[in-house]
Design a protein around this motif. Structure first.
Motif, short mmCIF file in Angstrom:
data_model
loop_
_atom_site.label_atom_id
_atom_site.label_comp_id
_atom_site.label_asym_id
_atom_site.label_seq_id
_atom_site.Cartn_x
_atom_site.Cartn_y
_atom_site.Cartn_z
N LYS A 1 1.21 -0.97 0.01
CA LYS A 1 -0.15 -0.05 0.24
C LYS A 1 1.02 0.86 -0.28
O LYS A 1 0.71 2.22 -1.19
CB LYS A 1 -0.99 0.05 1.20
CG LYS A 1 -2.50 -1.13 0.79
CD LYS A 1 -3.20 -0.62 2.36
CE LYS A 1 -4.15 -1.70 2.41
NZ LYS A 1 -5.26 -1.57 3.20
N ASP A 2 2.13 1.44 0.96
CA ASP A 2 2.86 2.42 0.63
C ASP A 2 3.51 2.41 -0.39
O ASP A 2 3.82 3.64 -1.40
CB ASP A 2 4.17 2.37 2.04
CG ASP A 2 3.49 2.61 3.38
OD1 ASP A 2 2.71 3.80 3.18
OD2 ASP A 2 3.62 1.71 3.93
N ARG A 3 3.51 1.45 -1.21
CA ARG A 3 4.13 1.33 -2.48
C ARG A 3 3.65 2.34 -3.69
O ARG A 3 3.87 2.69 -4.09
CB ARG A 3 5.47 0.16 -3.03
CG ARG A 3 6.35 -0.48 -2.06
CD ARG A 3 6.74 -1.64 -2.44
NE ARG A 3 7.38 -2.59 -1.66
CZ ARG A 3 7.94 -3.95 -1.24
NH1 ARG A 3 6.64 -4.56 -1.28
NH2 ARG A 3 8.17 -4.55 -0.32
N ILE A 4 2.53 1.53 -3.31
CA ILE A 4 1.06 1.66 -4.32
C ILE A 4 1.05 3.42 -4.61
O ILE A 4 0.95 4.01 -5.08
CB ILE A 4 0.42 0.87 -4.20
CG1 ILE A 4 0.78 -0.07 -4.74
CG2 ILE A 4 -0.94 1.45 -4.98
CD1 ILE A 4 -0.81 -1.12 -4.45
N VAL A 5 0.83 3.97 -3.27
CA VAL A 5 0.52 5.12 -2.71
C VAL A 5 1.38 6.21 -3.70
O VAL A 5 0.85 6.74 -4.17
CB VAL A 5 0.69 6.05 -1.37
CG1 VAL A 5 0.77 7.61 -1.21
CG2 VAL A 5 -0.13 5.45 -0.45
#
Length: 377
Positions: free
Chosen positions: A273-277
């Motif tokens: 999720k952090d990467r996709i942000v």
């Protein structure tokens, strides 16, 4: 100090001057029309009217300057966090040669500090980690620290050449010790550094080495993580070259890789999720660079997704960045109240950011908002 840049108060000040001058002349004419005897003539009153109008205009400018300066000062207040406590723990452990404690604590904090935008603190912790890793001959921790905690983070703070130096040191340690995942990671970070500098040829050469190292990774999970990071770096190179369609395509490839990673290895879902942000944030930036009305709408949609994910993961940097991007789009559409709402969200998170470029971006959009209010007041 750069708070005064982009201020365009002269239009409002000029308008205030002429309105004030016209109002005083109109009052004089009305009084004259009704035969109100005045102790002075229009010719003698004109210098007074001009002086008074100038005073009103300058008062308006000073008020707007004070408002803009207040915004800049507020955004530069230091974050109230546990930085001092963390560094005190590290210093005590180092003073007493508790190297293992430093490595355990520093390694646990590494990703947290990155995703919550405590970059300066991450660098400080990284320096402790480097010493501890060298003292214990922990080559994996040393390579990771040089490549990520120091190299990549220092690059993110704008010191690109210093970041490159640390990353190259980390790559050598990783290559000497057969740490293929970190070799791939190092060259990928190097590619991002060169893209940041606008040196596409060097970026491509580094990315080719990252891809070659990734093919040697034995762990399927690490291979997917490396592939996702490499695809993201491809988008940076394409963006630098002005190939916006290629940059969007590379980001879509990154999303596909991370979706596969989360499906095959559910334990990575939270980190993904952090990467996709940042992927959705970058798509927003690229669509804005394309510049068409349709692309602007796509940018707004990408930033909305990015903001939702950033708030869910407490990714403060990307909360601010997505809000600033969306506020800029709203200002282009003269949607001032909605833009102000976005910047209020950003204001609630800016004190947690220690990256100068992000603070500057926040201040720049806030100045646009002040100017818009001035022009429409």
């Amino acid at each position: 100090m750069t708070w005064y840049k982009d201020l365009k108060f002269w239009k409002g000040a000029l308008l205030a001057f002429w309105i004030s001058l016209a109002s005083m002349w109109l009052i004089y004419e009305i009084l004259s029309y009704f035969s109100v005897k005045l102790p002075w003539s229009l010719q003698r009153s004109l210098p007074f009217f001009v002086t008074a109008a100038l005073f009103i205009a300058m008062t308006r400018v000073i008020a707007r300057l004070s408002e803009s300066l207040a915004i800049a000062t507020q955004s530069q207040r230091p974050a109230a966090d546990s930085s001092d406590s963390i560094l005190a723990m590290m210093k005590d452990a180092e003073s007493n040669s508790r190297w293992g404690e430093i490595i355990k604590l520093g390694s646990a904090l590494s990703e947290v500090l990155w995703y919550t935008s405590r970059k300066k603190l991450r660098v400080e912790v990284g320096h402790f980690l480097e010493v501890a890793a060298r003292q214990t001959n922990n080559n994996e921790a040393l390579a990771r620290t040089l490549i990520e905690d120091l190299g990549n983070t220092i690059m993110g703070l704008g010191e690109v050449n210093q970041g490159i130096s640390y990353i190259n040191q980390g790559i050598k340690v990783a290559e000497d010790n057969g740490l293929t995942f970190l070799v791939a990671r190092g060259y990928r970070n190097l590619a991002n550094c060169y893209s940041f500098k606008g040196e596409s040829a060097k970026a491509r050469a580094a990315l080719a080495k990252a891809s070659a190292a990734a093919q040697q990774i034995g762990s399927p999970r690490e291979r997917l993580e490396a592939d996702g990071a490499i695809a993201y770096a491809k988008s940076k190179i394409s963006f630098t070259d002005g190939d916006y369609a290629g940059a969007i395509s590379a980001l879509d490839e990154t999303l596909t890789v991370y979706a596969d990673l989360a499906q095959r290895f559910p334990e990575t879902a939270a980190a993904n999720k952090d990467r996709i942000v940042k992927i959705h944030r970058e798509k927003g930036i690229i669509y804005l660079r394309i510049g068409t009305p349709e692309a602007q709408d796509q940018a707004y949609g990408s930033c909305q997704i990015g903001l939702q994910l950033a708030q869910a993961t407490q990714n403060y940097e990307n909360i601010v960045r997505c809000c600033c991007l969306m506020a800029g789009i709203l200002l282009d559409k003269d949607a001032f109240p909605a833009a102000e709402g976005m910047m209020n969200i950003a204001a609630n998170n800016i004190s947690k950011i220690d990256t100068p470029a992000i603070v500057d971006e926040y201040n720049r959009v806030n100045r646009r908002l002040v100017n818009a209010r001035t022009a429409n007041s």
